[in-house]
Write a protein that holds these residues in place. Sequence first.
Motif, PDB file in Angstrom:
ATOM      1  N   ARG A 196      35.943 -16.541  31.885  1.00 31.48           N
ATOM      2  CA  ARG A 196      37.131 -16.343  31.054  1.00 31.48           C
ATOM      3  C   ARG A 196      38.237 -15.686  31.867  1.00 31.48           C
ATOM      4  NH1 ARG A 196      34.383 -13.933  25.493  1.00 31.48           N
ATOM      5  NH2 ARG A 196      32.959 -15.695  25.118  1.00 31.48           N
ATOM      6  N   ALA A 197      39.428 -16.209  31.722  1.00 33.40           N
ATOM      7  CA  ALA A 197      40.558 -15.689  32.496  1.00 33.40           C
ATOM      8  C   ALA A 197      40.941 -14.282  32.068  1.00 33.40           C
ATOM      9  CB  ALA A 197      41.753 -16.622  32.362  1.00 33.40           C
ATOM     10  N   ARG A 198      40.631 -13.948  30.813  1.00 36.31           N
ATOM     11  CA  ARG A 198      41.013 -12.629  30.301  1.00 36.31           C
ATOM     12  C   ARG A 198      39.949 -12.150  29.320  1.00 36.31           C
ATOM     13  NH1 ARG A 198      44.394 -10.252  26.209  1.00 36.31           N
ATOM     14  NH2 ARG A 198      45.732  -8.591  27.051  1.00 36.31           N
ATOM     15  N   VAL A 199      39.450 -10.949  29.556  1.00 37.99           N
ATOM     16  CA  VAL A 199      38.409 -10.368  28.705  1.00 37.99           C
ATOM     17  C   VAL A 199      38.822  -8.961  28.309  1.00 37.99           C
ATOM     18  CG1 VAL A 199      36.018  -9.565  28.606  1.00 37.99           C
ATOM     19  CG2 VAL A 199      36.554 -11.714  29.768  1.00 37.99           C
ATOM     20  N   ILE A 200      38.704  -8.661  27.021  1.00 33.18           N
ATOM     21  CA  ILE A 200      38.925  -7.294  26.540  1.00 33.18           C
ATOM     22  C   ILE A 200      37.559  -6.661  26.314  1.00 33.18           C
ATOM     23  CG2 ILE A 200      39.911  -5.833  24.738  1.00 33.18           C
ATOM     24  CD1 ILE A 200      41.955  -8.017  24.216  1.00 33.18           C
ATOM     25  N   VAL A 201      37.288  -5.567  26.976  1.00 35.33           N
ATOM     26  CA  VAL A 201      35.975  -4.934  26.909  1.00 35.33           C
ATOM     27  C   VAL A 201      35.802  -4.277  25.538  1.00 35.33           C
ATOM     28  CG1 VAL A 201      34.469  -3.173  27.904  1.00 35.33           C
ATOM     29  CG2 VAL A 201      35.978  -4.515  29.385  1.00 35.33           C
ATOM     30  N   GLU A 202      34.705  -4.588  24.886  1.00 35.08           N
ATOM     31  CA  GLU A 202      34.393  -3.981  23.601  1.00 35.08           C
ATOM     32  C   GLU A 202      32.884  -3.902  23.426  1.00 35.08           C
ATOM     33  OE1 GLU A 202      36.134  -6.422  20.604  1.00 35.08           O
ATOM     34  OE2 GLU A 202      34.979  -8.206  21.145  1.00 35.08           O
ATOM     35  N   GLN A 203      32.444  -2.939  22.657  1.00 34.74           N
ATOM     36  CA  GLN A 203      31.023  -2.799  22.375  1.00 34.74           C
ATOM     37  C   GLN A 203      30.578  -3.849  21.367  1.00 34.74           C
ATOM     38  OE1 GLN A 203      30.433   1.449  21.381  1.00 34.74           O
ATOM     39  NE2 GLN A 203      28.914   1.415  23.001  1.00 34.74           N
ATOM     40  N   ASP A 204      29.403  -4.409  21.609  1.00 26.84           N
ATOM     41  CA  ASP A 204      28.834  -5.369  20.667  1.00 26.84           C
ATOM     42  C   ASP A 204      27.758  -4.649  19.852  1.00 26.84           C
ATOM     43  OD1 ASP A 204      27.798  -7.457  19.262  1.00 26.84           O
ATOM     44  OD2 ASP A 204      26.845  -8.440  20.980  1.00 26.84           O
ATOM     45  N   THR A 205      28.086  -4.329  18.633  1.00 23.70           N
ATOM     46  CA  THR A 205      27.131  -3.661  17.750  1.00 23.70           C
ATOM     47  C   THR A 205      26.702  -4.569  16.600  1.00 23.70           C
ATOM     48  OG1 THR A 205      28.939  -2.685  16.456  1.00 23.70           O
ATOM     49  CG2 THR A 205      28.072  -1.380  18.292  1.00 23.70           C
ATOM     50  N   THR A 206      27.059  -5.843  16.686  1.00 23.33           N
ATOM     51  CA  THR A 206      26.717  -6.771  15.598  1.00 23.33           C
ATOM     52  C   THR A 206      25.215  -6.919  15.426  1.00 23.33           C
ATOM     53  OG1 THR A 206      26.877  -8.663  17.117  1.00 23.33           O
ATOM     54  CG2 THR A 206      28.861  -8.073  15.880  1.00 23.33           C
ATOM     55  N   TRP A 207      24.469  -6.705  16.503  1.00 23.40           N
ATOM     56  CA  TRP A 207      23.014  -6.864  16.432  1.00 23.40           C
ATOM     57  C   TRP A 207      22.395  -5.914  15.408  1.00 23.40           C
ATOM     58  CZ3 TRP A 207      19.731  -2.807  17.361  1.00 23.40           C
ATOM     59  CH2 TRP A 207      20.259  -1.711  18.047  1.00 23.40           C
ATOM     60  N   LYS A 208      23.003  -4.757  15.214  1.00 24.34           N
ATOM     61  CA  LYS A 208      22.440  -3.777  14.287  1.00 24.34           C
ATOM     62  C   LYS A 208      22.388  -4.306  12.862  1.00 24.34           C
ATOM     63  CE  LYS A 208      23.860   0.250  16.996  1.00 24.34           C
ATOM     64  NZ  LYS A 208      24.633   1.516  17.015  1.00 24.34           N
ATOM     65  N   ALA A 209      23.368  -5.123  12.500  1.00 22.73           N
ATOM     66  CA  ALA A 209      23.398  -5.687  11.152  1.00 22.73           C
ATOM     67  C   ALA A 209      22.644  -7.005  11.057  1.00 22.73           C
ATOM     68  CB  ALA A 209      24.849  -5.884  10.708  1.00 22.73           C
ATOM     69  N   GLN A 210      22.540  -7.726  12.180  1.00 19.77           N
ATOM     70  CA  GLN A 210      21.982  -9.079  12.154  1.00 19.77           C
ATOM     71  C   GLN A 210      20.478  -9.144  12.411  1.00 19.77           C
ATOM     72  OE1 GLN A 210      24.292 -11.252  15.016  1.00 19.77           O
ATOM     73  NE2 GLN A 210      26.135 -11.293  13.737  1.00 19.77           N
ATOM     74  N   ILE A 211      19.964  -8.228  13.222  1.00 16.82           N
ATOM     75  CA  ILE A 211      18.562  -8.324  13.623  1.00 16.82           C
ATOM     76  C   ILE A 211      17.647  -8.120  12.411  1.00 16.82           C
ATOM     77  CG2 ILE A 211      18.418  -5.867  14.230  1.00 16.82           C
ATOM     78  CD1 ILE A 211      16.560  -6.693  16.552  1.00 16.82           C
ATOM     79  N   PRO A 212      16.684  -9.022  12.205  1.00 19.06           N
ATOM     80  CA  PRO A 212      15.760  -8.867  11.072  1.00 19.06           C
ATOM     81  C   PRO A 212      14.922  -7.596  11.204  1.00 19.06           C
ATOM     82  CG  PRO A 212      15.694 -11.103  11.943  1.00 19.06           C
ATOM     83  CD  PRO A 212      16.472 -10.280  12.925  1.00 19.06           C
ATOM     84  N   LYS A 213      14.571  -7.031  10.086  1.00 18.05           N
ATOM     85  CA  LYS A 213      13.808  -5.779  10.087  1.00 18.05           C
ATOM     86  C   LYS A 213      12.480  -5.939  10.814  1.00 18.05           C
ATOM     87  CE  LYS A 213      11.956  -2.216   6.986  1.00 18.05           C
ATOM     88  NZ  LYS A 213      11.816  -1.774   5.568  1.00 18.05           N
ATOM     89  N   SER A 214      11.810  -7.086  10.638  1.00 15.82           N
ATOM     90  CA  SER A 214      10.509  -7.297  11.281  1.00 15.82           C
ATOM     91  C   SER A 214      10.643  -7.327  12.798  1.00 15.82           C
ATOM     92  CB  SER A 214       9.882  -8.606  10.789  1.00 15.82           C
ATOM     93  OG  SER A 214      10.747  -9.696  11.034  1.00 15.82           O
ATOM     94  N   VAL A 215      11.726  -7.928  13.302  1.00 14.21           N
ATOM     95  CA  VAL A 215      11.961  -7.976  14.751  1.00 14.21           C
ATOM     96  C   VAL A 215      12.269  -6.582  15.265  1.00 14.21           C
ATOM     97  CG1 VAL A 215      13.470  -8.873  16.557  1.00 14.21           C
ATOM     98  CG2 VAL A 215      12.728 -10.375  14.700  1.00 14.21           C
TER      99      VAL A 215
END
Length: 279
Positions: free
Chosen positions: A238-257
């Motif tokens: 990508r020619a341009r990237v804005i650095v940001e934290q990815d915390t989406t996994w906390k809401a998406q990951i199934p409880k069993s996993v």
Amino acid sequence: MARDNAQAGKKLVYLAGYGRSGSTVLGRIMSLQKGVLDLGEVVMAPRFLDRPKHYCACGEQLMACRIWSTLPEPLKHLPHTDASLKSHLAMLESIATLTDHEFIIDSSKTARHNAFRPFYLRRHLSYPLQLVHLVRDPRACVWSVIRWRLRGDHVHRHAYQLGVAALTAFSWIGANLAAELYRFCHHEASVRVNYDELLQRGFPDSLKSLGPVGRLEDVVIERNENCHSMGGNEIRNRARVIVEQDTTWKAQIPKSVRILVTALTWPLMLRYGFLQVRR
């Protein structure tokens, strides 16, 4: 191996640990600094070097890239698999003679068959190796792998998710134990950093020369001539990237996993601060 003038003053910064821990972003951040050359996962180079129309992160095709196109011909026609120890070493030695950058970044990490690669490179490389052990919450790494590997219908199949989660968790453990072993043997030339804390607080004192001052979230990374990754995370191109934290996994990951990964990795999670023990 004796150093010559081309290698004098150079240092290899080897990013160790498990994949999907932020090494691509970290390498691109480092490439913003003058004197830092980001090569991405050098171990993967033979997969692409014989494909001259493949693009380097600098924006040029490999045949036109000022780094990869100038490698000796034998190194451009290696078997299309991960680099052997000797060919990996040869590429790093050759690149050191092609550039005047002080720091060369190699994010080949320590997962699976790369576990002892930094030991070999340290012993045979003609310039020093600084190991940076990059750690990220294993639950975030596992969910990243699941989203990538099990696209489509499979992503909804519970058994697939748990199987991939278990295999990834064990690989995460192995990669981090390999980095821990290196740090135990060569503590003076290694440092461990938490990826999320790095974004929040910035580079530790031992790595100040490799990155901008202050927190890294919201830093804008423009394509530049110091970044020459050819494999790994797609954001490398990508020619341009804005650095940001990815915390989406906390809401998406199934409880069993989440439970399975925690059960398998909790000793290292405690060590790295990903689990808080309530008293």
